[in-house]
Design an enzyme around this catalytic site. Structure first.
Site, PDB file in Angstrom:
ATOM      1  N   GLY A  75      -9.912  39.295  31.391  1.00 45.44           N
ATOM      2  CA  GLY A  75     -10.673  38.431  30.489  1.00 45.44           C
ATOM      3  C   GLY A  75     -10.598  36.981  30.924  1.00 45.44           C
ATOM      4  N   GLY A  97     -10.268  32.615  30.400  1.00 46.42           N
ATOM      5  CA  GLY A  97      -9.510  31.599  29.681  1.00 46.42           C
ATOM      6  C   GLY A  97      -8.015  31.639  29.915  1.00 46.42           C
ATOM      7  N   CYS A 150      -4.986  41.600  35.238  1.00 45.68           N
ATOM      8  CA  CYS A 150      -5.371  40.174  35.209  1.00 45.68           C
ATOM      9  C   CYS A 150      -4.906  39.475  33.942  1.00 45.68           C
ATOM     10  CB  CYS A 150      -6.872  40.028  35.458  1.00 45.68           C
ATOM     11  SG  CYS A 150      -7.282  40.362  37.191  1.00 45.68           S
ATOM     12  N   GLN A 185      -1.008  38.790  32.610  1.00 47.24           N
ATOM     13  CA  GLN A 185      -0.428  37.528  32.162  1.00 47.24           C
ATOM     14  C   GLN A 185       0.144  37.650  30.747  1.00 47.24           C
ATOM     15  OE1 GLN A 185      -3.838  34.963  32.660  1.00 47.24           O
ATOM     16  NE2 GLN A 185      -4.003  35.522  34.821  1.00 47.24           N
ATOM     17  N   GLY A 206      -7.844  32.335  37.441  1.00 43.51           N
ATOM     18  CA  GLY A 206      -7.520  30.923  37.596  1.00 43.51           C
ATOM     19  C   GLY A 206      -6.153  30.573  37.053  1.00 43.51           C
ATOM     20  N   PHE A 207      -5.456  31.586  36.491  1.00 42.75           N
ATOM     21  CA  PHE A 207      -4.096  31.404  35.986  1.00 42.75           C
ATOM     22  C   PHE A 207      -3.187  32.405  36.677  1.00 42.75           C
ATOM     23  CE2 PHE A 207      -6.711  29.477  32.820  1.00 42.75           C
ATOM     24  CZ  PHE A 207      -5.952  28.451  32.268  1.00 42.75           C
ATOM     25  N   HIS A 257      -7.952  43.407  40.702  1.00 42.75           N
ATOM     26  CA  HIS A 257      -8.840  44.403  40.094  1.00 42.75           C
ATOM     27  C   HIS A 257      -8.876  45.701  40.897  1.00 42.75           C
ATOM     28  CE1 HIS A 257     -10.716  42.092  36.822  1.00 42.75           C
ATOM     29  NE2 HIS A 257     -10.490  41.047  37.601  1.00 42.75           N
ATOM     30  N   GLU A 297     -10.030  48.464  40.019  1.00 44.66           N
ATOM     31  CA  GLU A 297     -11.259  49.215  39.747  1.00 44.66           C
ATOM     32  C   GLU A 297     -12.435  48.758  40.597  1.00 44.66           C
ATOM     33  OE1 GLU A 297     -12.156  45.455  37.954  1.00 44.66           O
ATOM     34  OE2 GLU A 297     -10.323  46.639  37.937  1.00 44.66           O
TER      35      GLU A 297
END
Length: 372
Positions: free
Chosen positions: A229, A231, A257, A261, A301-302, A343, A345
């Site tokens: 996801g 943000g 992902c 986190q 991005g994190f 990823h 998948e």
């Protein structure tokens, strides 16, 4: 006429740097964090990936649109990026199973795009100076106004976006008669993740991001999944609490992902915003458990704080990104839980990482056998 009549467009970065191009199709303006993807193919999957929500995508491949689009090659029900920046946009396309042109796809999804940009210079600039907010626009005579609006766009750090892309009501995917039931928390889940779970004997119920552990448990799942996801993961306190409960109960849990986190945060391990992130389909990862290398698809991005993982008595690093040695995978000691920062998948040619779904379903099967 299509090429001659295109309107001039501009990219303004948050630090004031300007790049120029031309509009593809409609005129317009779009704001978001500018980032780049190095994949040679897969642009339609990128545009519809919920993890890219609110971002202006710069594609490094010189040609975009040359193989058209296919109705089956989407990762969600709509385009999720805020805007597109490319070098050469192909209005003509050629592919046997194409269902249409990228030009029409952009029009149908009301996506603003600009081409004829020096993307090599733009990507080099982002690599040197970091991902930042930007605006792309055909309103080149209103530069001061665009700069003022850009200054008001919130930074990605601290920004909760899972609620913008998560399903509003639960839904099912797969065969109701499948062997196992998997509860998936939708933080921006990709369709191909569901396909991979269903192909391995799972009947999946996809829940909204703010579903409680009790609501998930009431369905009686055999395993749990935390999706990818967009943000910053830190504001998702409710999801972190759900992960804690699943782990406390020692129920099978797999995260990808953003889900990866979240699992780290549930163990008290912090995350941080990367300089410019990892986005592409050829990122090298080393599996520390087997010593084997994997070519992976990545989009984040994190990242998880490696030093804190190494100091944690109950968490083990299982995968490392070979370009910068960031954490690409972890597992919890004495718990049925693992996660990766890429990823499996996606399978962008190589299928190196698809074994992770097999491992998860084996974990589910083993736990079910113990409980039966």
């Amino acid at each position: 006429m299509k090429y001659q009549s295109r309107k001039k467009a501009v990219i303004i970065l948050a630090d004031g740097t300007i790049f120029y191009g031309k509009a593809v199709g409609k005129e317009g303006t779009a704001f978001g964090e500018v980032c780049f993807n190095t994949g040679m193919t897969g642009y339609q999957e990128i545009f519809t990936d919920p993890s890219y929500f609110g971002q202006i995508m710069v594609t490094t491949n010189a040609h975009i649109g040359n193989y058209g689009v296919n109705d089956e090659e989407v990762e969600s029900d709509s385009v999720k990026i805020a805007g597109l920046v490319c070098k050469n946009f192909s209005y003509e396309f050629s592919r046997v199973n194409a269902s249409g042109s990228l030009e029409n796809f952009l029009k149908e999804n009301k996506l603003f795009a600009i081409s004829d940009v020096d993307t090599r210079a733009l990507v080099s600039y982002i690599r040197d100076n970091g991902a930042m907010n930007a605006v792309i626009s055909t309103e080149i005579d209103r530069m001061d106004e665009l700069r003022a609006k850009l200054a008001e766009v919130p930074d990605m750090k601290g920004l909760e976006l899972a609620s913008k892309v998560s399903v509003k009501e639960p839904y099912f995917y797969g065969d109701p008669g499948a062997t196992y039931k998997i509860a998936a928390l939708d933080l921006g889940i990709k369709k191909n993740i569901l396909r991979n779970l269903a192909a391995r004997g799972a009947y999946v119920k996809v829940f909204p991001y703010d579903t409680t552990f009790e609501e998930l448990q009431a369905w009686g799942p055999d395993g749990y999944f935390l999706s990818n996801g967009p943000g910053d993961p830190e504001p998702l306190e409710g999801v972190i609490a759900v992960a804690k409960r699943i782990i406390e109960e020692n129920l099978p849990l797999f995260g990808i992902c953003l889900g990866h986190q979240i699992i780290a945060l549930s163990r008290g391990i912090s995350t941080y915003k990367m300089h410019h992130g990892h986005r592409g389909i050829n990122h090298p990862v080393k599996n520390l458990l087997t010593g084997e290398g994997e070519i992976t698809s990545q989009n984040h991005g994190f990242a998880v704080n490696r030093e804190e993982v190494e100091k944690h008595p109950d968490v083990e690093i299982t995968h490392l990104h070979l370009n910068d040695n960031t954490v690409a995978g972890i597992r919890l000691k004495n718990r049925n839980c693992f996660s990766v920062q890429y990823h499996p998948e996606a399978s962008p040619g190589p299928h190196d990482a698809s074994y992770l779904f097999d491992q998860f379903m084996e974990m589910v099967a083993d736990k079910s056998a113990v409980n039966s």
